[in-house]
Design a protein around this motif. Structure first.
Motif, PDB file in Angstrom:
ATOM      1  N   SER A   1      -1.387   8.291  18.444  1.00 31.58           N
ATOM      2  CA  SER A   1      -1.866   8.307  19.832  1.00 31.58           C
ATOM      3  C   SER A   1      -3.252   7.674  19.970  1.00 31.58           C
ATOM      4  CB  SER A   1      -1.905   9.746  20.359  1.00 31.58           C
ATOM      5  OG  SER A   1      -2.895  10.509  19.685  1.00 31.58           O
ATOM      6  N   TYR A   2      -3.927   7.440  18.845  1.00 35.02           N
ATOM      7  CA  TYR A   2      -5.249   6.815  18.878  1.00 35.02           C
ATOM      8  C   TYR A   2      -5.119   5.294  18.910  1.00 35.02           C
ATOM      9  CZ  TYR A   2      -7.412  11.288  17.546  1.00 35.02           C
ATOM     10  OH  TYR A   2      -7.839  12.587  17.512  1.00 35.02           O
ATOM     11  N   ASP A   3      -6.137   4.643  19.465  1.00 34.74           N
ATOM     12  CA  ASP A   3      -6.153   3.179  19.466  1.00 34.74           C
ATOM     13  C   ASP A   3      -6.248   2.631  18.043  1.00 34.74           C
ATOM     14  OD1 ASP A   3      -5.987   3.076  22.221  1.00 34.74           O
ATOM     15  OD2 ASP A   3      -8.170   3.013  22.499  1.00 34.74           O
ATOM     16  N   ASN A   4      -7.021   3.317  17.204  1.00 34.50           N
ATOM     17  CA  ASN A   4      -7.183   2.912  15.807  1.00 34.50           C
ATOM     18  C   ASN A   4      -6.831   4.087  14.898  1.00 34.50           C
ATOM     19  OD1 ASN A   4      -8.421   0.170  16.181  1.00 34.50           O
ATOM     20  ND2 ASN A   4      -9.977   1.390  17.245  1.00 34.50           N
ATOM     21  N   PRO A   5      -5.541   4.298  14.649  1.00 33.05           N
ATOM     22  CA  PRO A   5      -5.112   5.473  13.874  1.00 33.05           C
ATOM     23  C   PRO A   5      -5.792   5.600  12.512  1.00 33.05           C
ATOM     24  CG  PRO A   5      -3.217   4.386  14.853  1.00 33.05           C
ATOM     25  CD  PRO A   5      -4.384   3.484  15.082  1.00 33.05           C
ATOM     26  N   LEU A   6      -6.031   4.470  11.844  1.00 32.69           N
ATOM     27  CA  LEU A   6      -6.583   4.521  10.495  1.00 32.69           C
ATOM     28  C   LEU A   6      -8.024   5.025  10.465  1.00 32.69           C
ATOM     29  CD1 LEU A   6      -5.150   1.231   8.929  1.00 32.69           C
ATOM     30  CD2 LEU A   6      -4.159   3.526   8.988  1.00 32.69           C
ATOM     31  N   HIS A   7      -8.679   5.037  11.623  1.00 35.83           N
ATOM     32  CA  HIS A   7     -10.050   5.551  11.691  1.00 35.83           C
ATOM     33  C   HIS A   7     -10.080   7.074  11.791  1.00 35.83           C
ATOM     34  CE1 HIS A   7     -11.626   1.465  13.440  1.00 35.83           C
ATOM     35  NE2 HIS A   7     -11.138   1.376  12.217  1.00 35.83           N
ATOM     36  N   HIS A   8      -8.922   7.694  11.909  1.00 39.46           N
ATOM     37  CA  HIS A   8      -8.871   9.143  12.136  1.00 39.46           C
ATOM     38  C   HIS A   8      -8.026   9.877  11.089  1.00 39.46           C
ATOM     39  CE1 HIS A   8     -10.710   8.592  16.135  1.00 39.46           C
ATOM     40  NE2 HIS A   8      -9.960   7.502  16.199  1.00 39.46           N
ATOM     41  N   LEU A   9      -7.783   9.240   9.961  1.00 43.04           N
ATOM     42  CA  LEU A   9      -6.929   9.847   8.937  1.00 43.04           C
ATOM     43  C   LEU A   9      -7.463  11.185   8.445  1.00 43.04           C
ATOM     44  CD1 LEU A   9      -6.036   6.710   6.766  1.00 43.04           C
ATOM     45  CD2 LEU A   9      -4.615   7.821   8.506  1.00 43.04           C
TER      46      LEU A   9
ATOM     47  N   MET B   1       4.930   2.730  10.871  1.00 40.92           N
ATOM     48  CA  MET B   1       4.567   1.379  11.312  1.00 40.92           C
ATOM     49  C   MET B   1       3.514   1.413  12.406  1.00 40.92           C
ATOM     50  SD  MET B   1       8.291  -0.517  11.314  1.00 40.92           S
ATOM     51  CE  MET B   1       7.653  -2.000  12.076  1.00 40.92           C
ATOM     52  N   ARG B   2       3.590   2.418  13.277  1.00 46.41           N
ATOM     53  CA  ARG B   2       2.610   2.523  14.365  1.00 46.41           C
ATOM     54  C   ARG B   2       1.194   2.729  13.831  1.00 46.41           C
ATOM     55  NH1 ARG B   2       6.786   5.172  17.296  1.00 46.41           N
ATOM     56  NH2 ARG B   2       6.128   7.230  16.560  1.00 46.41           N
ATOM     57  N   LEU B   3       1.089   3.345  12.666  1.00 47.09           N
ATOM     58  CA  LEU B   3      -0.234   3.631  12.110  1.00 47.09           C
ATOM     59  C   LEU B   3      -0.940   2.372  11.625  1.00 47.09           C
ATOM     60  CD1 LEU B   3       0.504   6.870  10.041  1.00 47.09           C
ATOM     61  CD2 LEU B   3      -0.200   6.673  12.429  1.00 47.09           C
ATOM     62  N   VAL B   4      -0.183   1.380  11.171  1.00 48.98           N
ATOM     63  CA  VAL B   4      -0.809   0.191  10.576  1.00 48.98           C
ATOM     64  C   VAL B   4      -0.643  -1.065  11.425  1.00 48.98           C
ATOM     65  CG1 VAL B   4      -0.499   1.118   8.251  1.00 48.98           C
ATOM     66  CG2 VAL B   4       1.240  -0.406   9.198  1.00 48.98           C
ATOM     67  N   SER B   5       0.167  -0.997  12.469  1.00 50.24           N
ATOM     68  CA  SER B   5       0.482  -2.215  13.235  1.00 50.24           C
ATOM     69  C   SER B   5      -0.742  -2.838  13.889  1.00 50.24           C
ATOM     70  CB  SER B   5       1.540  -1.906  14.297  1.00 50.24           C
ATOM     71  OG  SER B   5       1.074  -0.919  15.202  1.00 50.24           O
ATOM     72  N   GLY B   6      -1.749  -2.029  14.212  1.00 46.79           N
ATOM     73  CA  GLY B   6      -2.941  -2.570  14.858  1.00 46.79           C
ATOM     74  C   GLY B   6      -4.016  -3.026  13.895  1.00 46.79           C
ATOM     75  N   ASP B   7      -3.794  -2.831  12.616  1.00 47.14           N
ATOM     76  CA  ASP B   7      -4.795  -3.223  11.627  1.00 47.14           C
ATOM     77  C   ASP B   7      -4.506  -4.649  11.155  1.00 47.14           C
ATOM     78  OD1 ASP B   7      -6.978  -1.983   9.634  1.00 47.14           O
ATOM     79  OD2 ASP B   7      -5.658  -3.326   8.505  1.00 47.14           O
ATOM     80  N   PRO B   8      -5.463  -5.567  11.308  1.00 46.44           N
ATOM     81  CA  PRO B   8      -5.188  -6.975  10.984  1.00 46.44           C
ATOM     82  C   PRO B   8      -4.872  -7.218   9.513  1.00 46.44           C
ATOM     83  CG  PRO B   8      -7.526  -6.625  11.457  1.00 46.44           C
ATOM     84  CD  PRO B   8      -6.821  -5.373  11.843  1.00 46.44           C
ATOM     85  N   ASP B   9      -5.363  -6.352   8.636  1.00 45.71           N
ATOM     86  CA  ASP B   9      -5.106  -6.521   7.205  1.00 45.71           C
ATOM     87  C   ASP B   9      -3.813  -5.823   6.786  1.00 45.71           C
ATOM     88  OD1 ASP B   9      -5.301  -6.920   4.435  1.00 45.71           O
ATOM     89  OD2 ASP B   9      -6.523  -5.117   4.183  1.00 45.71           O
TER      90      ASP B   9
END
Length: 320
Positions: A85-93, A164-172
């Motif tokens: 639900s976050y814009d940047n999921p990986l920032h909230h792990l 997939m939703r967790l990493v789809s917004g991460d460019p790397d």
């Protein structure tokens, strides 16, 4: 000693009875409390050998492992949905309650992998049973293996969609992570592409299922490729299946590591034997070298070794 084991078994059976009576294993206060108590009961080092339990206790253990697997799946789906639900999921792990354990586990696994594979980092890794919250792949890719591609396999399409939703917004990571909805037993020649294959602890929840997975990987992995497995030791075997070195037919068992801190899973690393032609002139078929290994306790110098990790190194006999 016997008294301590009796107390442990009695407590585990009591918790199993309470957990088995729950209508749902989805995260809630009661579920969280019971599983936290179960984990705290099983974490302390214990000499118990679960293979010697009575038939009734073996059945309870098998059922408990399956209940733990169901609860773990619900927990991961729950937190994957929150993170998604976050814009940047990986920032909230860090909101996942066991995230720090995954950081420790990934560092330990990377260190072990580096020790046995040398300076050449793996190009492609497969993770079997990645689930809706593929933290091992994410942490390894982000912190330790910046150029490796990860192929995550799960039998559940909804788990892969959530992951997939967790990493789809991460460019790397969006470029270095792929997700496949497959039963790994249906994946064959593709397994030859991977330098390392991870087998999650709850893929194959009993010995027969687990051995079927291992035999399949042995058949299709590339010779020399590394297999990383998660196992359990002592009382922790009430939470996860145990993988014994003798189960790894077709593999050279390199090391077995039994943490004694909050990292619950034991780690097993093995390498698929190369094919060896016994007698080429006589046209004999290639054969897999036998899996002969011996136990020895040896200290392992890694950043997490502060005297709280028992390490068993299993090395191939000098003479095969």
């Amino acid at each position: 000693m016997v008294c301590q084991e009796e107390v442990l078994i009695s407590k585990v059976c009591e918790l199993y009875s309470e957990i088995a009576s729950l209508e749902s294993l989805k995260p809630c206060k009661n579920v969280d409390t019971l599983f936290t108590e179960l984990v705290l009961t099983c974490i302390p080092p214990s000499p118990i050998d679960v293979t010697k339990l009575s038939k009734n206790l073996q059945e309870i253990r098998s059922n408990l492992i399956r209940l733990c697997g169901i609860a773990e799946g619900h927990l991961e789906h729950h937190y994957s949905a929150i993170l998604g639900s976050y814009d940047n999921p990986l920032h909230h792990l860090h909101i996942f309650p066991y995230y720090k354990n995954y950081l420790k586990l990934a560092l330990l696994e990377f260190t072990i992998l580096s020790q046995h594979c040398g300076p050449q980092l793996p190009n492609k890794i497969a993770f079997v049973g990645s689930g809706p919250l593929p933290l091992t792949s994410i942490v390894l890719a982000s912190n330790h293996l910046p150029s490796t591609t990860f192929h995550n396999y799960d039998i559940d399409s909804s788990a892969n969609s959530s992951a997939m939703r967790l990493v789809s917004g991460d460019p790397d990571l969006s470029k270095r992570m792929a997700f496949h909805t497959n039963d790994i037993l249906d994946v064959t020649s593709c397994l030859e592409e991977f330098d390392v294959v991870y087998l999650a602890a709850l893929v194959g929840m009993d010995k027969e299922e687990k051995n079927r997975m291992i035999d399949h990987l042995s058949k299709y992995m590339a010779p020399g490729a590394v297999l990383m497995l998660r196992s359990a030791h002592g009382a922790r075997a009430f939470l996860y299946p145990v993988v014994e070195p003798c189960d790894l037919r077709g593999f050279e068992v390199l090391s077995v590591f039994h943490p004694t801190d909050e990292v619950i899973n034991s780690l097993v690393i093995a390498r698929k034997y190369p094919l060896s032609v016994v007698d080429q002139q006589q046209g004999l078929a290639s054969m897999i070298l036998p899996n002969k290994c011996s136990d020895e306790i040896q200290a392992f110098n890694h950043p997490l070794n502060h005297g709280n990790i028992i390490i068993e190194e299993l090395t191939l006999d000098d003479q095969l």
